[in-house]
Enzyme design. Structure first.
Site, PDB file in Angstrom:
ATOM      1  N   GLY A   1       0.897  -1.115   0.037  1.00 22.55           N
ATOM      2  CA  GLY A   1      -0.121  -0.103   0.080  1.00 22.55           C
ATOM      3  C   GLY A   1       0.942   1.344   0.042  1.00 22.55           C
ATOM      4  N   ALA A   2       1.995   1.090  -0.609  1.00 23.58           N
ATOM      5  CA  ALA A   2       3.300   2.041  -0.457  1.00 23.58           C
ATOM      6  C   ALA A   2       2.833   3.390  -1.080  1.00 23.58           C
ATOM      7  CB  ALA A   2       4.518   1.655  -0.997  1.00 23.58           C
ATOM      8  N   ALA A   3       1.911   3.457  -2.286  1.00 27.41           N
ATOM      9  CA  ALA A   3       1.763   4.391  -2.827  1.00 27.41           C
ATOM     10  C   ALA A   3       0.583   5.251  -2.451  1.00 27.41           C
ATOM     11  CB  ALA A   3       1.310   4.065  -4.515  1.00 27.41           C
ATOM     12  N   GLY A   4       0.060   4.727  -1.168  1.00 29.00           N
ATOM     13  CA  GLY A   4      -1.028   5.428  -0.733  1.00 29.00           C
ATOM     14  C   GLY A   4      -0.631   6.789   0.007  1.00 29.00           C
TER      15      GLY A   4
ATOM     16  N   ILE B   1      -0.766   6.975   3.430  1.00 24.90           N
ATOM     17  CA  ILE B   1       0.074   6.752   4.809  1.00 24.90           C
ATOM     18  C   ILE B   1       1.431   6.114   3.841  1.00 24.90           C
ATOM     19  CG2 ILE B   1       0.628   5.130   6.355  1.00 24.90           C
ATOM     20  CD1 ILE B   1      -2.640   5.152   7.104  1.00 24.90           C
TER      21      ILE B   1
ATOM     22  N   ILE C   1      -1.587  -1.706   9.840  1.00 25.91           N
ATOM     23  CA  ILE C   1      -2.069  -0.556  10.108  1.00 25.91           C
ATOM     24  C   ILE C   1      -3.388  -0.290   9.465  1.00 25.91           C
ATOM     25  CG2 ILE C   1      -1.926   1.769   9.282  1.00 25.91           C
ATOM     26  CD1 ILE C   1       1.310   1.364   9.182  1.00 25.91           C
ATOM     27  N   ALA C   2      -3.712  -1.237   8.550  1.00 23.31           N
ATOM     28  CA  ALA C   2      -5.096  -0.949   7.598  1.00 23.31           C
ATOM     29  C   ALA C   2      -6.044  -1.437   8.960  1.00 23.31           C
ATOM     30  CB  ALA C   2      -5.155  -2.047   6.548  1.00 23.31           C
TER      31      ALA C   2
ATOM     32  N   ASP D   1      -2.222   6.068  18.519  1.00 25.71           N
ATOM     33  CA  ASP D   1      -3.094   6.591  19.662  1.00 25.71           C
ATOM     34  C   ASP D   1      -1.865   7.018  20.994  1.00 25.71           C
ATOM     35  OD1 ASP D   1      -5.508   5.703  18.689  1.00 25.71           O
ATOM     36  OD2 ASP D   1      -4.869   3.656  19.205  1.00 25.71           O
TER      37      ASP D   1
ATOM     38  N   HIS E   1      -7.965  -0.285  18.733  1.00 29.39           N
ATOM     39  CA  HIS E   1      -7.961   0.868  17.985  1.00 29.39           C
ATOM     40  C   HIS E   1      -9.121   1.225  17.031  1.00 29.39           C
ATOM     41  CE1 HIS E   1      -5.992   4.146  15.706  1.00 29.39           C
ATOM     42  NE2 HIS E   1      -6.447   3.572  14.505  1.00 29.39           N
TER      43      HIS E   1
ATOM     44  N   MET F   1      -0.085   9.159  10.781  1.00 22.42           N
ATOM     45  CA  MET F   1       0.122   7.903  10.978  1.00 22.42           C
ATOM     46  C   MET F   1       1.430   7.329  10.523  1.00 22.42           C
ATOM     47  SD  MET F   1      -1.101   4.921  11.827  1.00 22.42           S
ATOM     48  CE  MET F   1       0.303   4.198  11.853  1.00 22.42           C
TER      49      MET F   1
HETATM   50  P1  NAD Z   1      -5.056   5.451   0.765  1.00 23.27           P
HETATM   51  O1  NAD Z   1      -6.353   5.238  -0.037  1.00 23.27           O
HETATM   52  O2  NAD Z   1      -4.595   6.990   0.501  1.00 23.27           O
HETATM   53  O3  NAD Z   1      -4.058   4.646   0.609  1.00 23.27           O
HETATM   54  C1  NAD Z   1      -4.213   3.181   0.387  1.00 23.27           C
HETATM   55  C2  NAD Z   1      -3.336   2.587  -0.509  1.00 23.27           C
HETATM   56  O4  NAD Z   1      -3.653   0.834  -0.574  1.00 23.27           O
HETATM   57  C3  NAD Z   1      -3.585   2.920  -2.127  1.00 23.27           C
HETATM   58  O5  NAD Z   1      -2.460   3.254  -2.661  1.00 23.27           O
HETATM   59  C4  NAD Z   1      -4.327   1.749  -2.741  1.00 23.27           C
HETATM   60  O6  NAD Z   1      -3.976   1.680  -4.199  1.00 23.27           O
HETATM   61  C5  NAD Z   1      -3.591   0.647  -2.001  1.00 23.27           C
HETATM   62  N1  NAD Z   1      -4.359  -0.562  -1.925  1.00 23.27           N
HETATM   63  C6  NAD Z   1      -5.437  -0.857  -2.176  1.00 23.27           C
HETATM   64  N2  NAD Z   1      -5.723  -2.134  -2.497  1.00 23.27           N
HETATM   65  C7  NAD Z   1      -4.533  -2.872  -2.502  1.00 23.27           C
HETATM   66  C8  NAD Z   1      -3.924  -4.045  -2.382  1.00 23.27           C
HETATM   67  N3  NAD Z   1      -4.881  -5.153  -2.804  1.00 23.27           N
HETATM   68  N4  NAD Z   1      -2.731  -4.426  -2.431  1.00 23.27           N
HETATM   69  C9  NAD Z   1      -1.888  -3.348  -2.311  1.00 23.27           C
HETATM   70  N5  NAD Z   1      -2.407  -2.180  -2.237  1.00 23.27           N
HETATM   71  C10 NAD Z   1      -3.531  -1.607  -2.174  1.00 23.27           C
HETATM   72  O7  NAD Z   1      -5.510   5.237   2.239  1.00 23.27           O
HETATM   73  P2  NAD Z   1      -4.455   5.682   3.702  1.00 23.27           P
HETATM   74  O8  NAD Z   1      -5.070   7.088   4.095  1.00 23.27           O
HETATM   75  O9  NAD Z   1      -3.110   5.359   3.440  1.00 23.27           O
HETATM   76  O10 NAD Z   1      -5.092   4.631   4.667  1.00 23.27           O
HETATM   77  C11 NAD Z   1      -4.885   3.264   4.771  1.00 23.27           C
HETATM   78  C12 NAD Z   1      -5.447   2.496   5.743  1.00 23.27           C
HETATM   79  O11 NAD Z   1      -4.889   2.731   6.865  1.00 23.27           O
HETATM   80  C13 NAD Z   1      -6.917   2.691   5.918  1.00 23.27           C
HETATM   81  O12 NAD Z   1      -7.567   1.532   6.164  1.00 23.27           O
HETATM   82  C14 NAD Z   1      -6.966   3.772   7.144  1.00 23.27           C
HETATM   83  O13 NAD Z   1      -8.240   3.396   7.753  1.00 23.27           O
HETATM   84  C15 NAD Z   1      -5.875   2.877   8.136  1.00 23.27           C
HETATM   85  N6  NAD Z   1      -5.220   3.691   8.981  1.00 23.27           N
HETATM   86  C16 NAD Z   1      -4.882   3.331   9.995  1.00 23.27           C
HETATM   87  C17 NAD Z   1      -4.481   3.972  11.398  1.00 23.27           C
HETATM   88  C18 NAD Z   1      -3.876   3.219  12.522  1.00 23.27           C
HETATM   89  O14 NAD Z   1      -3.596   3.877  13.454  1.00 23.27           O
HETATM   90  N7  NAD Z   1      -3.595   1.830  12.571  1.00 23.27           N
HETATM   91  C19 NAD Z   1      -4.418   5.324  10.989  1.00 23.27           C
HETATM   92  C20 NAD Z   1      -4.572   5.774   9.863  1.00 23.27           C
HETATM   93  C21 NAD Z   1      -5.103   5.071   8.872  1.00 23.27           C
HETATM   94  C1  LMR Z   2      -6.865   6.992  13.112  1.00 22.21           C
HETATM   95  O1  LMR Z   2      -6.887   6.808  14.112  1.00 22.21           O
HETATM   96  O2  LMR Z   2      -6.562   8.287  12.517  1.00 22.21           O
HETATM   97  C2  LMR Z   2      -7.073   5.892  11.929  1.00 22.21           C
HETATM   98  O3  LMR Z   2      -7.533   4.725  12.565  1.00 22.21           O
HETATM   99  C3  LMR Z   2      -7.711   6.624  10.776  1.00 22.21           C
HETATM  100  C4  LMR Z   2      -9.198   6.540  11.147  1.00 22.21           C
HETATM  101  O4  LMR Z   2     -10.085   6.207  10.486  1.00 22.21           O
HETATM  102  O5  LMR Z   2      -9.492   7.265  11.823  1.00 22.21           O
END
Ligand code: NAD
Ligand code: LMR
Length: 342
Positions: free
Chosen positions: A23-26, A28, A141-142, A174, A201, A252
């Site tokens: 998910g490196a292009a996203g 986070i 993280i997801a 957190d 979380h 994050m």
């Molecule tokens: P984003 O949409 O910006 O990025 C997600 C990336 O995942 C995209 O680049 C997408 O192309 C990629 N992706 C989708 N399906 C995929 C697959 N099958 N294989 C590989 N890559 C794939 O989202 P984001 O803002 O980076 O958030 C990502 C996740 O992290 C979300 O589920 C969000 O809720 C979660 N998150 C968790 C925390 C935490 O504290 N644990 C904090 C913030 C966000």
């Molecule tokens: C956060 O705590 O910021 C993440 O889990 C993203 C969210 O959905 O709030």
């Protein structure tokens, strides 16, 4: 498919550590990869996504940082896409896999609303990890983390490669928020205030234990209520402010890089590295909750000693009991998802 963004890489280099970001292009994934590119403990940063990783890898590969183990060549950065076995190539020989792949929330959604989309993404990525790098430490993280950690664990069990010491839910954001928010109320340098946050979380499963931190001025009941709520629902503040364009990404990435670095430091033999993280835990097993976040001393194998919660105030005991009752459903949902997908 792989794009090698650095010319030479010695596979015989001692202590090499390959870290894969899925998910490196996203939102986070990109800033997280940027921060990891600065780690002296990483020799190969492997970036996988369904889109755009060749560009992200080429960009990062121009940064002139070195790792301890391969000073002469710098950190090797590769970008991988699904075609031509790209996921397997990204994961091959990885020591640590960080998974921020999946969709983020929009205003009005809970993290659990992400389950339908993210559970399948995480299950499939976990399957590839179980087959290609079963001994890697997996940092999830997801969201919803309370369910995605059980999903990864169940997939590893199915492939007979499960070791609970190597599967982590990343709850560091957190902890970062708790110290930042308390410093705004009680003063002090946020980076020096350590608050233990336990539970899970999402919302009420996030339990900051402010009473355990020495040296912060005592908080009134009103301040405690406000601070606790802010840590539990800090994610909503960002979702609301981004107004449909996602959730926390930069904070994050900071938190995820800190946790990854802690795992790598412990893997390199450093003692006393302690971080709260959501792992397989016996702390509330009797209540039917198999995963729980508490302070964990990290070790070369991954999870070292899981610390008990310690002394709690009646206020905190009540919060923990609410968290335990909510976590049960979140965990069961993840476990059932994998058994029903067979
Ligand atoms: P984003 O949409 O910006 O990025 C997600 C990336 O995942 C995209 O680049 C997408 O192309 C990629 N992706 C989708 N399906 C995929 C697959 N099958 N294989 C590989 N890559 C794939 O989202 P984001 O803002 O980076 O958030 C990502 C996740 O992290 C979300 O589920 C969000 O809720 C979660 N998150 C968790 C925390 C935490 O504290 N644990 C904090 C913030 C966000
Ligand atoms: C956060 O705590 O910021 C993440 O889990 C993203 C969210 O959905 O709030």
């Amino acid at each position: 498919m792989r794009t090698a963004a650095t010319r030479a890489f010695s596979t015989s280099t001692a202590n090499r550590t390959k870290v894969a970001v899925l998910g490196a292009a996203g939102g986070i994934g990109q800033p997280l990869s940027l921060l990891l590119k600065q780690s002296p403990l990483i020799t190969h940063l492997s970036l996988y996504d369904i889109v755009n990783t060749p560009g992200v890898a080429a960009d990062l590969s121009h940064i002139n940082t070195s790792s301890k183990a391969s000073k002469h060549i710098g950190i090797y950065v590769t970008g991988h896409l699904p075609k031509d076995g790209g996921l397997e190539e990204a994961l091959k020989d990885a020591g640590v896999v960080v998974i921020p792949a999946g969709v983020p929330r929009k205003p009005g959604m809970t993290r659990d609303d992400l389950f339908n989309t993210n559970a399948g993404i995480v299950r499939d990525l976990a399957t590839a990890c179980a087959k290609t790098c079963p001994e890697a430490k997996i940092l999830i993280i997801a969201n919803p983390v309370n369910s995605t950690v059980p999903i990864v664990s169940e997939v590893f069990k199915q492939h007979n490669v499960y070791d609970p010491k190597r599967i982590f839910g990343v709850t560091t954001l957190d902890v970062v928020r708790a110290s930042r928010f308390v410093s705004e109320v009680a003063g002090g340098r946020p980076e020096e205030i350590k608050i233990t946050v336990v539970g899970g979380h999402s919302g009420a499963t996030i339990v900051p234990l402010f009473s355990q931190t020495q040296g912060i001025k005592s908080l009134s009941k009103e301040q405690l209520d406000e601070l606790t709520h802010r840590v539990q629902y800090g994610g909503d503040e960002v979702v609301k402010a981004k107004d449909g364009l996602g959730s926390a990404t930069l904070s994050m990435a900071f938190a995820g890089a800190r946790f990854t670095e802690s795992v790598l430091r412990a893997a390199a033999g450093e003692k006393g590295v302690v971080e709260p993280t959501f792992v397989r835990s016996s702390l509330f097993e009797k209540e039917g909750v198999e995963y729980f976040s508490s302070n964990v001393e990290l070790s070369p194998e991954g999870v070292g000693k899981i610390h008990p919660l310690g002394n709690l105030t009646p206020y905190e005991e009540e919060l923990v009991s609410v968290a335990v009752s909510q976590l049960k459903g979140n965990i069961t949902k993840g476990v059932q998802f994998v058994s029903e997908s067979q």
